[in-house]
Write a protein that holds these residues in place. Sequence first.
Motif, short mmCIF file in Angstrom:
data_model
loop_
_atom_site.label_atom_id
_atom_site.label_comp_id
_atom_site.label_asym_id
_atom_site.label_seq_id
_atom_site.Cartn_x
_atom_site.Cartn_y
_atom_site.Cartn_z
N SER A 42 0.83 -1.19 0.00
CA SER A 42 0.00 0.00 0.00
C SER A 42 0.87 1.24 0.00
CB SER A 42 -0.91 0.01 1.24
OG SER A 42 -1.64 1.18 1.30
N ARG A 61 0.52 0.02 -7.14
CA ARG A 61 -0.88 0.30 -6.88
C ARG A 61 -1.15 0.19 -5.39
NH1 ARG A 61 -4.59 -3.31 -10.59
NH2 ARG A 61 -6.10 -2.51 -9.08
N SER A 62 -2.21 0.82 -4.96
CA SER A 62 -2.56 0.83 -3.54
C SER A 62 -3.34 -0.43 -3.19
CB SER A 62 -3.40 2.07 -3.22
OG SER A 62 -4.02 1.94 -1.96
N ALA A 74 -6.74 0.54 -1.58
CA ALA A 74 -7.80 0.83 -2.54
C ALA A 74 -8.33 -0.44 -3.18
CB ALA A 74 -7.29 1.79 -3.61
N ALA A 75 -7.42 -1.32 -3.58
CA ALA A 75 -7.83 -2.56 -4.25
C ALA A 75 -8.70 -3.42 -3.34
CB ALA A 75 -6.60 -3.34 -4.70
N HIS A 107 -5.06 9.77 -10.62
CA HIS A 107 -4.81 8.67 -9.70
C HIS A 107 -6.10 8.13 -9.11
CE1 HIS A 107 -3.76 6.75 -5.84
NE2 HIS A 107 -2.68 6.35 -6.48
N SER A 108 -6.98 9.01 -8.68
CA SER A 108 -8.24 8.57 -8.08
C SER A 108 -9.12 7.84 -9.08
CB SER A 108 -8.99 9.78 -7.51
OG SER A 108 -8.31 10.31 -6.38
N GLU A 118 -7.34 4.32 -9.60
CA GLU A 118 -7.26 3.48 -8.40
C GLU A 118 -8.63 3.20 -7.79
OE1 GLU A 118 -3.73 2.49 -6.32
OE2 GLU A 118 -4.40 1.88 -8.31
N TYR A 119 -9.56 4.12 -7.94
CA TYR A 119 -10.84 4.00 -7.25
C TYR A 119 -12.04 3.97 -8.19
CZ TYR A 119 -8.39 4.91 -2.84
OH TYR A 119 -7.55 4.82 -1.76
N TRP A 123 -2.23 -0.44 -14.54
CA TRP A 123 -3.53 -1.05 -14.32
C TRP A 123 -3.89 -2.11 -15.35
CZ3 TRP A 123 -2.06 3.96 -13.62
CH2 TRP A 123 -2.12 4.43 -12.31
#
Length: 394
Positions: free
Chosen positions: A43, A75-76, A79-80, A261-262, A265-266, A296
């Motif tokens: 993370s 990647r976070s 978030a995943a 990024h958001s 990732e989200y 991604w």
Amino acid sequence: MGNLLDNWRFKEPSTVEECDSTWGSDSGSDEPAAEDDSGISDSVSPAESEWPAGNNGDSSPKLTDSPEFLPKMKRSFYAARDLYKYRHCYPNYKKSRQPKEYRNLRFYLNKIPLVPDGIYIEEILTRWRGDYDKLEHNHTYIQWLFPLREQGLNFYAHELTQDEIKEFQSTREAKRRFLAAYSLMLDFYGIKLLDKSGNVARSSNWQERFHHLNESQHNYLRITRILKSLGELGYEAFKAPLVRLFLEESLLCNTLPNMQHSILEYFVYTIRRPAVRRQLLRYARRHYRPAHAFLWGPPPKRSKSRSGASVGAGSSGIRAPAPTPETQRRGEMSFFPASACSGTLVSYPDAGGCQDVVGESLDGYAPLASGMVGLEGALIMMLDRNDCSEAVSL
């Protein structure tokens, strides 16, 4: 017996790869499965994953740079894992033992005010539209307008239950106000809801609002919540048009660069249909810069070195995108029209409720391009599922 049952609870994934089946064969991928050697499992915060800008303003590292000097992009996992739980309808979700109060539904029926402000939904919908200062600085309403089956920052707001979701989706008055609330927030972000299918475009004051949205990044958390709530309350099909618009604005038009990024990732990973996520990610990969830093997917094919060891992305975690076959390029954005910087998008059939997407199965959903259904039929199917005939006038 209770302790024994607790031991059988669903085991949560422990790596990003386990959380993301977008490109895997288990998700109905239209590409061959491939191992991913990116080392993406830790993370990191958005700030830790940014490229350092050089003196010339070019933030893109070159492929010829020595690997030890390249930033380690990952990647976070946080978030995943969060979006994995959402897409799989909270596999360890415990049914509430509290009475069926349905406080979220009663709020949308204008029977109770939100707590702690004591404001009714009709007041928000009629008096707050265009009051951007209030929408920006009040932090208690968003959990009531867009409820989830998880606790938010407003601890007075109640989490949704499965029974309440079913009741909400069958209540026309609540659905009408929910779409009005969605339109209210889109206007706050400089976007307008075009129709009952979820298509969106820039509003007349988009420049001012996009500038604010690019700088006011706490709104990205709100947008993630809005997308999740759309899926919970029967409007899964509304997500992709909004996410596609954000991708277009951030990657092509450079109007929302801080949002990249958001989105990746989200926002993309709130979408429950893997096929739609793939379409969005292919679009993003085509326009992402620097291209070799796109994390991604799809995962690159691995080759064998002379020593027999697999050759992957390397220790930096940076990998170049795998080549896309010509046939895939031609149909890359079959769900979406090519409309650079236009902000107008086409939605797709609703993915249905959680009972249809556990395990991210596509069973029961024919591809959009197959058969005699076509786009028009797909939209009719979606409208029929969501009973959007009672949607708010736009």
